[in-house]
Write a protein that holds these residues in place. Sequence first.
Motif, short mmCIF file in Angstrom:
data_model
loop_
_atom_site.label_atom_id
_atom_site.label_comp_id
_atom_site.label_asym_id
_atom_site.label_seq_id
_atom_site.Cartn_x
_atom_site.Cartn_y
_atom_site.Cartn_z
N MET A 1 -15.18 -35.62 32.13
CA MET A 1 -13.92 -36.00 32.01
C MET A 1 -13.60 -37.06 33.22
O MET A 1 -14.04 -37.30 34.33
CB MET A 1 -13.22 -34.23 33.23
CG MET A 1 -11.62 -34.26 33.19
SD MET A 1 -11.21 -33.01 33.93
CE MET A 1 -11.94 -33.34 35.63
N SER A 2 -13.03 -37.98 32.37
CA SER A 2 -12.19 -39.08 32.97
C SER A 2 -10.61 -38.65 33.54
O SER A 2 -9.61 -37.99 33.28
CB SER A 2 -12.57 -40.36 32.09
OG SER A 2 -11.70 -40.95 32.10
N ALA A 3 -10.93 -39.29 34.83
CA ALA A 3 -9.33 -39.11 35.37
C ALA A 3 -8.46 -40.03 35.14
O ALA A 3 -7.14 -39.79 34.58
CB ALA A 3 -9.70 -38.98 37.24
N GLY A 4 -8.90 -40.74 34.42
CA GLY A 4 -8.10 -42.21 33.77
C GLY A 4 -7.46 -41.48 32.77
O GLY A 4 -5.99 -41.64 32.29
N LEU A 5 -8.76 -40.91 31.77
CA LEU A 5 -8.16 -39.73 30.27
C LEU A 5 -7.74 -38.76 31.15
O LEU A 5 -6.02 -38.85 30.08
CB LEU A 5 -9.02 -39.31 30.05
CG LEU A 5 -8.90 -38.17 28.71
CD1 LEU A 5 -8.64 -39.18 26.96
CD2 LEU A 5 -9.79 -37.64 28.06
N LEU A 116 -11.14 -29.80 27.47
CA LEU A 116 -11.86 -30.64 26.18
C LEU A 116 -12.37 -31.73 27.28
O LEU A 116 -13.43 -31.92 26.02
CB LEU A 116 -10.50 -30.78 25.14
CG LEU A 116 -10.24 -29.49 25.04
CD1 LEU A 116 -8.91 -30.14 24.14
CD2 LEU A 116 -10.76 -28.26 24.16
N GLY A 117 -12.09 -33.15 27.42
CA GLY A 117 -12.34 -34.02 27.83
C GLY A 117 -12.52 -35.03 27.07
O GLY A 117 -12.19 -34.91 25.92
N PRO A 120 -12.86 -34.80 19.99
CA PRO A 120 -12.35 -35.52 18.73
C PRO A 120 -11.74 -34.61 17.95
O PRO A 120 -10.57 -35.31 18.13
CB PRO A 120 -14.23 -35.62 17.67
CG PRO A 120 -14.79 -35.77 18.45
CD PRO A 120 -14.89 -34.74 19.58
N ALA A 121 -11.64 -33.18 18.80
CA ALA A 121 -10.26 -32.55 18.33
C ALA A 121 -9.36 -32.56 19.71
O ALA A 121 -8.33 -31.26 19.44
CB ALA A 121 -10.41 -30.88 18.87
N LEU A 122 -8.99 -33.14 20.71
CA LEU A 122 -8.27 -33.24 21.62
C LEU A 122 -7.21 -33.46 20.94
O LEU A 122 -5.69 -32.83 21.21
CB LEU A 122 -8.46 -34.56 22.11
CG LEU A 122 -7.84 -34.09 24.05
CD1 LEU A 122 -7.39 -32.92 24.54
CD2 LEU A 122 -7.95 -35.59 24.80
N PRO A 123 -6.98 -34.84 19.64
CA PRO A 123 -5.68 -34.97 19.47
C PRO A 123 -5.06 -33.93 18.60
O PRO A 123 -4.11 -33.69 18.88
CB PRO A 123 -6.21 -36.26 18.36
CG PRO A 123 -6.95 -36.76 18.72
CD PRO A 123 -7.68 -35.93 19.69
N ALA A 265 -5.95 -19.51 27.59
CA ALA A 265 -7.00 -19.26 27.13
C ALA A 265 -8.57 -20.52 26.91
O ALA A 265 -9.20 -19.88 27.21
CB ALA A 265 -7.02 -18.22 26.33
N VAL A 266 -7.55 -21.66 26.95
CA VAL A 266 -8.37 -22.99 26.21
C VAL A 266 -8.90 -23.51 28.07
O VAL A 266 -9.76 -24.30 27.96
CB VAL A 266 -7.44 -23.97 25.56
CG1 VAL A 266 -8.68 -25.92 25.71
CG2 VAL A 266 -7.87 -23.39 24.74
N LEU A 267 -7.72 -23.63 29.01
CA LEU A 267 -7.96 -23.69 30.11
C LEU A 267 -9.19 -23.45 31.01
O LEU A 267 -10.16 -23.32 31.28
CB LEU A 267 -7.48 -24.06 31.38
CG LEU A 267 -6.49 -25.03 30.91
CD1 LEU A 267 -5.84 -26.05 30.31
CD2 LEU A 267 -4.96 -24.85 32.00
N LEU A 268 -9.21 -22.16 30.41
CA LEU A 268 -10.20 -20.66 31.63
C LEU A 268 -11.88 -20.32 30.23
O LEU A 268 -12.56 -20.12 31.06
CB LEU A 268 -10.07 -19.19 31.44
CG LEU A 268 -8.58 -19.05 32.01
CD1 LEU A 268 -7.57 -18.44 32.04
CD2 LEU A 268 -8.78 -19.55 33.63
#
Length: 269
Positions: A1-5, A116-117, A120-123, A265-268
């Motif tokens: 995980m990037s803080a900038g992202l 998610l970091g 590719p599914a983040l968008p 649910a995604v976060l946990l």
Amino acid sequence: MSAGLVTCVALLGALAGAGAPAAARPLVARSPAEGPLRARRGPQPGLDLPAAAGNAPVPPSAARSPRFALRSARSLRSARSLRSARSLRSAARSVGFPAVMAGLGALVFGGLAAALGIDPALPAFLLVAACGLVLAVVDLACLRLPDPLVAAATFGGGLGLAGAALAAGTPGRLLGALAGAALSLAAYVLLALLPRARLGFGDVKLAAALGLPLGWSGWPTLWLGLLLPHLLNGVVVLALLVTRRVRRDTALPFGPAILAGAWLAVLLS
């Protein structure tokens, strides 16, 4: 995980949240109950009855009929739903509401980026979240989940996940997403068909749309995403009842609980 992202995505979410009230405004239709009741100037004596075409007096024989009692009860429910919708609309029009939505959008987008970091599914998840912010505003304002926006979340998210599956070489996850959508649809259809159910089919379609990203994330996430909305909604309804802000028969939106439950649910997971 990037803080900038996470920071960049959170700023994007703040923009999406701040623009959600403006995007929702064309979609906010009048409550179905508002049409017949809105034309009246002030409260009517006694029951506010739908039978009053021109507010003619009701004969005593008609007042004792079962059909008259049923229409009276429906009119009372409509009036209570209308009062709830009007109070929510006035809150949505307040000066600070876009700022609140900007903070909420930053939280939602930033949380997804942190969970998610560089995925590719983040968008695809962010697109569904952006639609969800607008849907939450619309549902709070008029107790509706417009089909075009739910369809945009469904097809946009589905196409984004398909692209992510091709990019990562994991077509099996796309099958999991489709299975999640089918299972969510089936579960919410059954719930909506239960006696005295408060679910509308807009809620059913939204649950199916969110079943795609939940199924993509895995079965534990999907089960949690199906359970959490009901727990969250139960807590909110209980708090509103205890504080006497609503009645037992007041119509309340369920879409925000579905969206919040899927996000948690995604976060946990």
